[in-house]
Design an enzyme around this catalytic site. Structure first.
Site, PDB file in Angstrom:
ATOM      1  N   TYR B 105       0.843  -1.204   0.000  1.00  0.00           N
ATOM      2  CA  TYR B 105       0.000   0.000   0.000  1.00  0.00           C
ATOM      3  C   TYR B 105       0.872   1.246   0.000  1.00  0.00           C
ATOM      4  O   TYR B 105       1.946   1.262   0.631  1.00  0.00           O
ATOM      5  CB  TYR B 105      -0.868   0.044   1.257  1.00  0.00           C
ATOM      6  CG  TYR B 105      -2.035  -0.906   1.267  1.00  0.00           C
ATOM      7  CD1 TYR B 105      -3.272  -0.517   0.779  1.00  0.00           C
ATOM      8  CD2 TYR B 105      -1.903  -2.180   1.784  1.00  0.00           C
ATOM      9  CE1 TYR B 105      -4.365  -1.387   0.811  1.00  0.00           C
ATOM     10  CE2 TYR B 105      -2.974  -3.056   1.817  1.00  0.00           C
ATOM     11  CZ  TYR B 105      -4.203  -2.648   1.334  1.00  0.00           C
ATOM     12  OH  TYR B 105      -5.272  -3.508   1.370  1.00  0.00           O
ATOM     13  N   TYR B 144      -0.590 -10.055   0.513  1.00  0.00           N
ATOM     14  CA  TYR B 144       0.499  -9.535   1.354  1.00  0.00           C
ATOM     15  C   TYR B 144       0.420 -10.118   2.762  1.00  0.00           C
ATOM     16  O   TYR B 144      -0.648 -10.516   3.207  1.00  0.00           O
ATOM     17  CB  TYR B 144       0.477  -7.993   1.392  1.00  0.00           C
ATOM     18  CG  TYR B 144      -0.800  -7.392   1.942  1.00  0.00           C
ATOM     19  CD1 TYR B 144      -0.971  -7.198   3.313  1.00  0.00           C
ATOM     20  CD2 TYR B 144      -1.829  -6.999   1.086  1.00  0.00           C
ATOM     21  CE1 TYR B 144      -2.132  -6.643   3.813  1.00  0.00           C
ATOM     22  CE2 TYR B 144      -2.997  -6.439   1.584  1.00  0.00           C
ATOM     23  CZ  TYR B 144      -3.140  -6.266   2.938  1.00  0.00           C
ATOM     24  OH  TYR B 144      -4.311  -5.722   3.430  1.00  0.00           O
ATOM     25  N   HIS B 159     -10.794  -2.678  -1.260  1.00  0.00           N
ATOM     26  CA  HIS B 159     -11.676  -2.079  -0.250  1.00  0.00           C
ATOM     27  C   HIS B 159     -12.727  -1.198  -0.925  1.00  0.00           C
ATOM     28  O   HIS B 159     -12.395  -0.443  -1.846  1.00  0.00           O
ATOM     29  CB  HIS B 159     -10.864  -1.207   0.710  1.00  0.00           C
ATOM     30  CG  HIS B 159      -9.877  -1.959   1.540  1.00  0.00           C
ATOM     31  ND1 HIS B 159     -10.154  -2.410   2.812  1.00  0.00           N
ATOM     32  CD2 HIS B 159      -8.602  -2.354   1.288  1.00  0.00           C
ATOM     33  CE1 HIS B 159      -9.093  -3.041   3.307  1.00  0.00           C
ATOM     34  NE2 HIS B 159      -8.133  -3.013   2.403  1.00  0.00           N
TER      35      HIS B 159
END
Lengths: 187, 234
Positions: B105, B144, B159
């Site tokens: 991220y 991940y 998301h």
């Protein structure tokens, strides 16, 4: 396809990537009518530790008690400089702060007016679905006749009360667990 | 004023409990006291409406707006947003975020030793059309590791955040990919007791919306809570 509501999942630790475009800590525009207030507080977990990665979303009526939404057909006027939405991430100390105007009273169950309040969603890593609560104002006479507060055991009502410490500033903490666990609602 | 129609309660076991010990962070963060049931009032049947929000030029294409091409497998994600009464939710905002193809991220809290992609931010915003449809282009996110338990890996996911039409409808969720071998091991995915409800978070390969020579498409439909109705009321 199914018409059952989609399951909630956690917002996780990295929500800032997607949700920061709508961060708002000034809920009222500069020209909005009403009494200017600031509300600040901190979010705590069950160990009493600050939660540095929570997100608070707030929604409220304007000073006249009208929501900017088609479902609110009340007679109170809209305010061109007031929407009523805020979204505030907590900082490293679990703290959050927003400025707004004190909301007016809106219609409630059974035709009674509700006491001034702000509805709040609490989201964070470790919460699988949003926690729903409300901010009321400590010492407000209308609290005594509020139909929602009446459903909360008297011993827990103070968790919903923002307390004024003068100069238009209110303090309101969120405790996810523990002796002072904030009252969360199902609607 | 007459009392307002409320929203349907969740079907049994189709929404997570606050405390789900397999997902360790819930243990000290999930409320322990029972929720207090309240009637829906004007405060919950209203809510912020963002259809008029200015969203970025590249908001529906997460691979665009950078100096170069994003690394990874380009995909299209599409679906409809409805309520439990089958009503299409038009003009409703979806906020989207994800990691890059390497499973990293763009966030200082993400310390996973995988490369960042200077051409991928992982932020999208789309608004549904008149039939409740949405569509965006992105990169297939990587899996991940996370520190929930030894050798814990999140399945690939995107998301989603939706407001719907009312505060009562607020939903934050995650979309998964079909056939992901990590799904049976993920405590977040498995926080939902009802298997069918859980599996509705898994998108399906969508040939019709795939673009030949360009990108596969995945379909992910989203249902927000619906208001109580009297029979046959429309």
């Amino acid at each position: 396809m199914s018409f059952q509501a989609t399951t909630s999942q956690t917002v996780g630790p990295y929500f800032r990537i997607g949700l920061s475009p709508l961060y708002r800590n000034e809920v009222a525009g500069l020209q909005a009518a009403g009494t200017r207030i600031r509300i600040s507080g901190r979010v705590f977990d069950g160990n009493g530790a600050a939660v540095p990665d929570a997100l608070i979303e707030v929604w409220q009526a304007n000073a006249a008690g009208r929501y900017r939404h088609p479902e609110d057909q009340g007679a109170a006027p809209l305010d061109a400089d007031f929407v009523g939405f805020g979204r505030i991430p907590t900082g490293a100390d679990g703290g959050f702060q927003f400025s707004t105007i004190k909301p007016g009273r809106v219609a409630g169950p059974g035709g009674c007016l509700q006491a001034p309040h702000i509805v709040v969603s609490v989201l964070m890593r470790g919460i699988l679905k949003r926690a729903l609560t409300r901010i009321y104002f400590g010492g407000e006479p209308a609290n005594a006749e509020d139909a929602v507060l009446a459903l909360v055991p008297a011993s827990r009502r103070d968790t919903l009360m923002a307390q004024s410490d003068g100069e238009g500033h209110y303090r309101w903490d969120i405790h996810m667990q523990g002796e002072h666990e904030t009252v969360f609602f199902a609607v | 004023m007459s009392d307002l129609k409320g929203y349907r309660k969740p079907w049994w076991h189709t929404q997570p409990e606050y405390v789900h010990p397999a997902y360790g962070s819930t243990v000290k963060r999930g409320p322990l006291q029972p929720l207090i049931e309240i009637p829906a009032t004007l405060s919950e049947v209203t809510g912020p409406v963002f259809s008029a929000t200015t969203i970025g030029k590249h908001a529906a294409d997460l691979t665009a707006g950078h100096a170069g091409e994003s690394i990874g497998e380009r995909i299209i994600v599409t679906g409809r947003v409805l309520d439990e009464n089958g009503k299409a939710l038009s003009n409703t905002l979806l906020e989207i975020w994800q990691c890059n193809a390497a499973g990293r991220y763009l966030h200082e809290g993400d310390l996973h030793d995988a490369p960042l992609d200077p051409n991928f931010t992982g932020l999208g915003q789309v608004v549904t059309d008149a039939e409740g449809r949405y569509r965006f282009t992105t990169i297939r996110p990587g899996e991940y590791p996370w520190r929930n338990h030894y050798n814990a890996w999140r399945p690939a996911h995107i998301h989603f955040s939706l407001f719907g039409e009312a505060f009562a409808q607020r939903l934050v969720t995650q979309m998964y990919f079909p056939g992901d071998p990590l799904l049976p091991f993920d405590p977040i995915f498995n926080c939902i007791a009802d298997e069918k409800a859980r599996n509705r978070l898994v998108s399906s390969l969508d040939w019709e919306n795939s673009k030949s020579e360009f990108a596969l498409a995945y379909r992910f439909d989203i249902v927000l809570r619906g208001r109580h109705q009297t029979p046959w009321e429309k």
